[in-house]
Design an enzyme around this catalytic site. Structure first.
Site, PDB file in Angstrom:
ATOM      1  N   HIS A 243     -14.658  69.563-101.641  1.00 59.87           N
ATOM      2  CA  HIS A 243     -15.379  68.960-100.515  1.00 59.87           C
ATOM      3  C   HIS A 243     -15.613  67.449-100.657  1.00 59.87           C
ATOM      4  O   HIS A 243     -15.100  66.659 -99.876  1.00 59.87           O
ATOM      5  CB  HIS A 243     -16.759  69.621-100.366  1.00 59.87           C
TER       6      HIS A 243
HETATM    7  O1  RIB Z   1     -20.908  72.600 -98.157  1.00 57.08           O
HETATM    8  C1  RIB Z   1     -20.283  71.786 -99.122  1.00 57.08           C
HETATM    9  C2  RIB Z   1     -21.262  70.843 -99.725  1.00 57.08           C
HETATM   10  O2  RIB Z   1     -22.265  71.577-100.409  1.00 57.08           O
HETATM   11  C3  RIB Z   1     -20.639  69.920-100.799  1.00 57.08           C
HETATM   12  O3  RIB Z   1     -21.315  68.691-100.802  1.00 57.08           O
HETATM   13  C4  RIB Z   1     -20.894  70.645-102.078  1.00 57.08           C
HETATM   14  O4  RIB Z   1     -21.047  69.763-103.196  1.00 57.08           O
HETATM   15  C5  RIB Z   1     -22.216  71.299-101.793  1.00 57.08           C
HETATM   16  O5  RIB Z   1     -23.231  70.341-102.080  1.00 57.08           O
END
Ligand code: RIB
Ligand code: CA
Length: 315
Positions: A243
């Site tokens: 992500h």
């Molecule tokens: O939903 C994904 C997010 O949530 C990313 O930032 C991951 O690190 C978690 O914090």
């Protein structure tokens, strides 16, 4: 033009890869500070994980870490140990950090750093619930206008949520903060699950990362290998979504992404709490407040991640 950035984060491994990539890109990015917040795991863990990641590459003296809000502005923190493990850094035992967080509350330091620099020169890179950002804006109403922009990983257009059917975690945890940020007027780039769910840590990609050699690449191989297990099991994915490094990748190579400037509103209602309501077809006359990037060149992304993560280490 070197971009000056502040990274707000709740380190699990994907967050750490994002800010280490920034350190591995000195010709393009100046990392002014790392600010931590309660999120994936409680604040004491997110702060310690940020320090551990910096020490892993010998960069703890190069960037201050400021601890921020322990939880959302008006709600109770909902952590995600079920995804990231108790510490948020499972899968590889990193030594306890020698360095400590620098003095100062993260929202105050965000204000100080942004307001002390020429206008439109600092970009906020948000990888976590947006509590610190909203608190900084409450403390200094001129902050948003002073920013170059905000690039954040969060939300979803049509992918659906990863915490509820409607909401992605970073927005879900503190929707009131997210609402304040999306209404602040600063240029926003939003990288949602629609994008990150197509950028998966498949085995060949993790093998390529480890094959670069060096202790930190081996460590992140194991951290990311552990971290993908939940998503593989829960979603049936081949690998886990990487992500947060999409935020750094956007700063470095925006051509890797495709998206649209549209209106995004945040729901704070209970059923759709944390939903990013994306007006993709502009059926309303609401202001187009966010560039929503739904597509990514995943192979190009992982090549960049591996290259710049590797370069983060100071020998
Ligand atoms: O939903 C994904 C997010 O949530 C990313 O930032 C991951 O690190 C978690 O914090
Ligand atoms: Ca995060």
């Amino acid at each position: 033009m070197v971009k000056s950035i502040i990274v707000d984060t709740d380190p699990s491994p994907d967050d750490a890869v994002a800010f280490l990539m920034a350190l591995g890109s000195p010709d393009e990015i100046e990392l002014l500070a790392i600010t931590t917040v309660g999120g994936n795991v409680p604040l004491h863990h997110t702060t310690r994980n940020a320090l551990k990641a910096l020490e892993l590459v010998g960069r703890q003296a190069d960037v201050p870490v400021y601890a921020g809000a322990a939880g959302p502005m008006v709600r109770t923190l909902e952590t995600a140990e079920y995804v990231h493990g108790e510490t948020g850094f499972e899968g590889y035992d990193l030594p306890e950090p020698v360095a400590t967080a620098s003095d100062g509350f993260a929202p105050d330091k965000i204000v100080d750093l942004v307001m002390s620099r020429p206008e439109k020169t600092v970009t906020l890179c948000c990888l976590a619930p947006l509590t610190n950002i909203a608190l900084a804006m409450a403390r200094e109403p001129r902050l948003a206008a002073r920013l170059e922009g905000i690039v954040l990983m969060g939300g979803a257009r049509s992918e659906g949520g990863n915490v509820t059917p409607a909401a992605e975690y970073n927005i879900y945890v503190d929707p009131e903060a997210a609402k304040k940020v999306f209404e602040c007027g600063a240029p926003i780039v939003m990288i949602p699950l629609d994008c990150t769910h197509t950028a998966l840590t498949q085995k060949p990609r993790l093998d390529k990362l480890r094959a670069m050699g060096g202790p930190h690449m081996a460590a992140f191989y194991h951290l990311l290998e552990w971290n993908k297990r939940f998503d593989e099991k829960a979603w049936g994915m081949d690998g886990g979504p990487l992500h947060d490094p999409t935020v750094t990748a956007y700063l470095l190579k925006p051509e890797l992404f495709k998206g649209r400037l549209v209106n995004v509103e945040i729901s704070c209602d209970e059923l759709t709490r944390g939903m990013t309501v994306v007006d993709w077809h502009s059926v309303t006359n609401r202001p187009k407040n966010a560039l929503v990037l739904t597509e990514i060149d995943a192979d190009g992304y992982f090549d960049l991640v591996i290259e710049r993560l590797y370069a983060a280490r100071k020998d």
